[in-house]
Design a protein around this motif. Structure first.
Motif, PDB file in Angstrom:
ATOM      1  N   GLU A  15       0.804  -1.171  -0.068  1.00 53.59           N
ATOM      2  CA  GLU A  15      -0.061   0.068   0.127  1.00 53.59           C
ATOM      3  C   GLU A  15       1.031   1.210  -0.019  1.00 53.59           C
ATOM      4  O   GLU A  15       2.031   1.102   0.361  1.00 53.59           O
ATOM      5  N   ILE A  16       0.150   2.388  -0.411  1.00 50.95           N
ATOM      6  CA  ILE A  16       0.760   3.812  -0.338  1.00 50.95           C
ATOM      7  C   ILE A  16      -0.217   4.567   0.341  1.00 50.95           C
ATOM      8  O   ILE A  16      -1.366   4.978  -0.095  1.00 50.95           O
ATOM      9  N   PRO A  17      -0.028   4.766   1.856  1.00 47.46           N
ATOM     10  CA  PRO A  17      -1.285   5.353   2.454  1.00 47.46           C
ATOM     11  C   PRO A  17      -1.509   6.780   2.347  1.00 47.46           C
ATOM     12  O   PRO A  17      -2.584   7.073   2.355  1.00 47.46           O
ATOM     13  N   GLU A  18      -0.426   7.595   1.374  1.00 40.33           N
ATOM     14  CA  GLU A  18      -0.933   9.094   1.104  1.00 40.33           C
ATOM     15  C   GLU A  18      -1.916   9.174  -0.106  1.00 40.33           C
ATOM     16  O   GLU A  18      -2.380  10.102  -0.542  1.00 40.33           O
ATOM     17  N   LEU A  19      -2.107   7.799  -0.751  1.00 43.16           N
ATOM     18  CA  LEU A  19      -3.062   7.820  -2.139  1.00 43.16           C
ATOM     19  C   LEU A  19      -4.362   7.269  -1.552  1.00 43.16           C
ATOM     20  O   LEU A  19      -4.421   6.051  -1.093  1.00 43.16           O
ATOM     21  N   ASN A  20      -5.197   7.881  -2.153  1.00 40.05           N
ATOM     22  CA  ASN A  20      -6.662   7.361  -2.033  1.00 40.05           C
ATOM     23  C   ASN A  20      -7.385   7.513  -3.049  1.00 40.05           C
ATOM     24  O   ASN A  20      -7.131   8.764  -3.731  1.00 40.05           O
TER      25      ASN A  20
END
Lengths: 537, 449
Positions: free
Chosen positions: A152-157
């Motif tokens: 995952e990349i938490p800053e992306l949604n």
């Protein structure tokens, strides 16, 4: 009666009979007029040739606007005309100046890696929207066990759902690629100008592990992004200097080979900036000068710009993030006219071109708290324009024109019997301009064969009277007679083109300024008288 | 493209066809009642004591032009050719000019005196009557072109009543003591005719003083029988197709007229007479009879060049004058249709008084009622001398509406049964026809038994 008397009587009777017969015959014979021919004589025939209405607007379009496509004559509501000489519009997309790294590879030697966002100098991103590109994760499994987990990349949604995807690695499976994942629609939110790449891996027994690195130290996990596109970027813009435009505007009103003396009332230079960049930009005037008739530099100076001690500059209006002006375009007009610059003096010297160079500076005031933005549509457009209201005076301002001629219609005039011709040129001039002209008749090779006026150019249109505002207030009629011998007329009839040199002088000898209005017009008419010898043969 | 300077030669000739018609009133002939051909002026005239008379050809012409131009002014000898030249006449013309012309050929006629003081006559003659009114502007424009008339409107309409016909006559005279009454009926066969329509006689050309724009207006019409068969205005010129003028003794154009006259011998010395000729004279024209009319208005201003094309040099200065369009205005439409013309009505009156054996003095008058020209008249006093039985000389002073200085003469010879005469109301123009604005001459020969 004696024989002599009788003889005389018969002679007398016979003579009288003969006399009667002669008189009667003389009175009645018709042969004279039956065989009569038309007596040789000269007759003169007069007829019109052509009429044309010349609109000043059309004339100016032709004289002033025939070389540069960027020139425009604008007709104002009061029928005055403004001539615009415009430079190219220098359009700078923000993305041209501020380039973000679109592709790259992030090695994950651990299960969590914080990687700074690759931004241009002086820019840090707090929020961004992606409009394209892909993201992939590549795993190699050095173990003999199956590995499961997610990355995952938490800053992306996207629409509230984070960028998080599961994976399964078979024992000893190498370079397994997961993705690529389309990044369109993802939002990036980062308070530290970083992105966090991380994964969670588990053995079959549920033990969480970090995928071991290779023996040489290289990780077995990578994140790969390709062709990332940002539709919106928000963050901090620091000071940055970059080139905006350098251009030249040709002032062809002063570039004719024919000499003239033109004075333009209140010339004006306008710099117009259309800006949709969401952060402050300063235009640095690196160069702004007219070039004179002999190539000399005529620097445009004035108070329209601010000066930082080194350069003139102007801060361009911009859509403010704080004010919620995303998507707006702000216009900045900077005028230089005779009230705030030396342009009037420069134009009296009839400059031939304007050269300008402008650089841009972001956050020139070095505001540390500045939050700005840019989109993939953000553009800063800059255009310089020389604006001349056609009001002024001219002396012997010259123009040229070539017209095709067709004298075939005179073929039937049977020139052998033409003795002379006389053209009558009539002008009814509603413009405040004299036209002094000469026409050169040329053959197919372009060689001058003859000219219309023997003694040089003539005033064929005299200026209309003008009122105290310099506006034409009437019509002036001018009649010009152009006599020609038959020989000269014959010579001219063979020509194919008429090359006209015209010299324009405004009313009263060019001593007062006049206004050239779009509806000013002149009527030019030509008639001809032909003297021809008529014979009965 | 047309030749706009094409000489309108046909138009010239048509004009001169009229001009060459010159003329007279036969006042002097009327004073010679013993001359057989004087019977044409009064059907009551019949030579005294003669029983049989055969009239051989007689010719009379009476022509007058209102302004003093002459044949020699117009027809000029240049080298070996005769040319038509208007240079000498245009300045002499009046603004409106009148021309009338009467011509009479007495081909043959016969007179017989019967018992009971009855005289019978029969004859055949050919006559031509022309009455023309034309403006000075017409020959001026034809000759000089429109160049000298810039800024002017030239009205060109010509009024004309021209007819040529045969006259078959039979007459009866009866003497009642001192009074002789004569009546003659004439059957007319028309040869040719041209009559302008009095309601459509306007044609004008204007040349503007601006750049010589031409304005042409026409409301003109005429009838023609056996003179003009077509008018072609193509090429700006006016080509008139003229019918072959072969004289025909008879035709479909017929008419009739009557002459009446009296002669009254008051006493041995004084004789009075009066006559009215061509009473009810009318010819109905239906052979090749057409009505030509031209109606229109046209302004030619030359080419109109779009200014923008002129300025941009994308158009050419094309000097094709396109005057062919003038055809549209001068184009005559031809409509077949019969019409009638009235003969000029003429009247004579006279008196003679014998003074001694060889002298006679007289007073004569003449009235002619014409169509387009108006009435003409003449009165004159005459004196006649018969020095011998076979010769007669006479002189006459007369005046008419044109001139008060006409000195006429006559000479009549009668060698045996032959009677030959020459008479004129104006001595000068009789001997110098080509230098006179008016011509009046009568000559003939007869056998009188």
């Amino acid at each position: 009666m004696n024989p002599k008397t009788m003889f005389s009587k018969h002679i007398l009777r016979s003579f009288l009979l003969l006399l009667l017969s002669c008189i009667a015959w003389q009175a009645c014979k018709k042969s004279d007029f039956e065989q009569a021919e038309l007596g040789d004589h000269t007759a003169e025939f007069a007829f019109p040739l052509f009429t044309t209405d010349l609109k000043l607007k059309d004339l100016l379009f032709n004289v002033l606007n025939d070389t540069l496509s960027g020139d425009t004559i604008f007709i104002n509501p009061d029928n005055t005309m403004t001539l615009f000489y415009s430079g190219d519009v220098a359009q700078k997309p923000a993305t041209d100046i501020f380039k973000f790294i679109e592709s790259g590879l992030v090695p994950l030697s651990s299960d969590t890696v914080s990687n700074p966002i690759q931004t241009p100098n002086g820019v840090s991103i707090s929020q961004a929207k992606l409009s394209g590109g892909t993201m992939s994760f590549v795993f190699s499994n050095p173990l003999s066990d199956t590995i499961t987990g997610f990355f995952e990349i938490p800053e992306l949604n996207r629409n509230g759902e984070g960028f998080k995807h599961p994976f399964i690695l078979l024992p000893n499976e190498q370079n397994r690629v997961f993705g690529s994942f389309d990044m369109n629609g993802y939002e990036l939110n980062s308070s530290s100008n970083t992105l966090t790449f991380q994964y969670a891996a588990y053995l079959p027994n549920g033990t969480k592990i970090k995928v071991p690195n290779q023996a040489n130290g290289f990780p077995n996990v990578f994140a790969v992004f390709l062709n990332l596109k940002f539709s919106y970027v928000q963050g901090y813009w620091g000071y940055q200097l970059y080139p905006l435009t350098r251009d030249t505007i040709e002032i062809d009103i002063n570039q004719t080979d024919l000499r003239g003396d033109i004075k333009v009332v209140n010339p004006k230079v306008t710099m117009r900036v259309r800006n949709s960049w969401g952060f402050p930009t300063r235009g640095i005037i690196k160069y702004l000068s007219f070039i004179g008739q002999n190539g000399e530099e005529l620097q445009l100076q004035g108070t329209a710009f601010q000066n930082d001690g080194t350069n003139d500059y102007a801060d361009f209006a911009y859509p403010s993030f704080i004010a919620g002006e995303l998507g707006q375009e702000k216009i900045t007009d900077i005028y230089m006219d005779e009230s705030n610059s030396n342009i009037a003096d420069i134009f009296n010297l009839q400059p031939t071109r304007l050269v300008y160079e402008v650089d841009g500076v972001s956050n020139a005031q070095l505001d540390p708290n500045l939050i700005g933005f840019m989109t993939d549509q953000s553009v800063l457009g800059l255009q310089m324009r020389v604006e001349l209201v056609l009001e002024g005076s001219a002396k012997n301002f010259g123009a040229e024109q070539t017209l095709d001629l067709n004298f075939d219609g005179f073929g039937s005039l049977d020139s052998a019997n033409i003795e002379s011709v006389e053209f009558k040129l009539v002008s009814e001039n509603g413009t405040p301009v004299d036209i002094n002209a000469q026409i050169y008749f040329r053959d197919e090779a372009g060689t001058d064969i003859d000219s219309l006026f023997d003694a040089g150019a003539k005033n064929i249109l005299n200026a209309a009277p003008v009122n105290n505002q310099g506006i034409a207030s009437g019509v002036t009629r001018t009649e010009t007679f152009i006599p020609m011998t038959a020989a000269r007329f014959d010579r001219i009839r063979t020509t194919k083109t008429a090359f006209m040199k015209a010299y324009f002088t405004t009313a009263q000898g060019g001593t007062i300024p006049v206004k050239l209005l779009a509806d000013n017009s002149s009527t030019v008419k030509l008639g001809i008288k032909v003297k021809k010898r008529l014979t009965g043969e | 493209m047309v030749n706009i300077l094409k000489p309108c030669k046909t138009a010239f000739l048509v004009f001169f066809c009229a001009l060459r018609l010159s003329a007279q009133q036969e006042l002097m002939l009327h004073t010679m009642s013993d001359v057989w051909h004087s019977n044409t002026t009064n059907p009551a005239f019949f030579p005294e004591n003669k029983k049989f008379i055969l009239g051989l050809p007689g010719f009379g012409i009476d022509a007058v032009h209102s302004s003093p131009i002459t044949f020699n002014d117009v027809f000029v000898k240049e080298g070996g050719r005769t040319t038509v030249n208007f240079s000498n006449i245009i300045d002499q013309l009046d603004p409106i000019n009148e021309l009338y012309f009467d011509q009479r050929y007495d081909i043959a006629n016969l007179g017989v005196r019967l018992p009971g003081k009855i005289m019978l006559t029969a004859g055949y003659a050919n006559r031509l009557s022309a009455n023309i009114v034309y403006p000075k502007a017409l020959p001026a424009l034809l000759w000089n072109g429109n160049g000298p008339y810039v800024g002017q409107t030239l009205e060109l309409g010509v009024k004309a009543d021209v007819a040529d016909w045969n006259e078959w006559s039979i007459g009866l005279g009866k003497q009642f003591g001192p009074l002789t009454v004569g009546l003659r009926a004439k059957y007319l066969t028309g040869i040719s005719s041209l009559l302008t329509d009095p309601n459509h006689q306007f044609t004008a050309v204007s040349t503007s003083s601006d750049i010589y724009q031409l304005t042409l207006e026409t409301d003109y019409a005429f009838y023609s029988s056996s003179i003009i068969s077509a008018i072609d205005t193509a090429g700006l010129g006016v080509d008139i197709t003229v019918v072959d003028q072969a004289k025909k003794l008879f035709s479909k154009n017929t008419g009739k007229s009557f002459d009446v006259g009296i002669q009254y011998k008051v006493n041995d010395r004084l004789t009075l007479d009066a006559s009215v000729l061509d009473l009810g004279g009318k010819i109905k024209w239906n052979n090749q009879a057409n009505y030509f009319s031209s109606h229109g208005s046209y302004v030619y201003e030359g080419q109109t060049l779009p200014g923008i094309d002129f300025i941009n040099g994308v158009d050419s200065l094309d000097f094709d004058t396109k005057l062919d369009t003038i055809n549209d205005i001068f184009n005559f439409t031809k409509t077949a249709g019969e019409y009638s013309t009235a003969l000029p009505l003429r009247a004579y009156f006279g008196s003679s008084f014998k003074v001694g054996k060889r002298w006679v003095v007289g007073l004569s008058g003449y009235v002619n009622h014409r169509g387009v020209v108006g009435n003409t008249y003449a009165v004159g006093g005459s004196i006649r001398w018969k020095p011998k039985n076979w010769v007669s000389l006479g002189a006459m002073y007369s005046l008419n509406q044109r001139s008060v200085a006409n000195l006429g003469f006559h000479l009549m010879l009668k060698p045996g049964p032959v009677q030959v005469y020459l008479a004129s109301d104006n001595l000068l123009n009789a001997v110098s026809v080509k230098n006179s604005a008016a011509v009046n001459i009568r000559a003939g020969i007869s056998l009188i038994l």
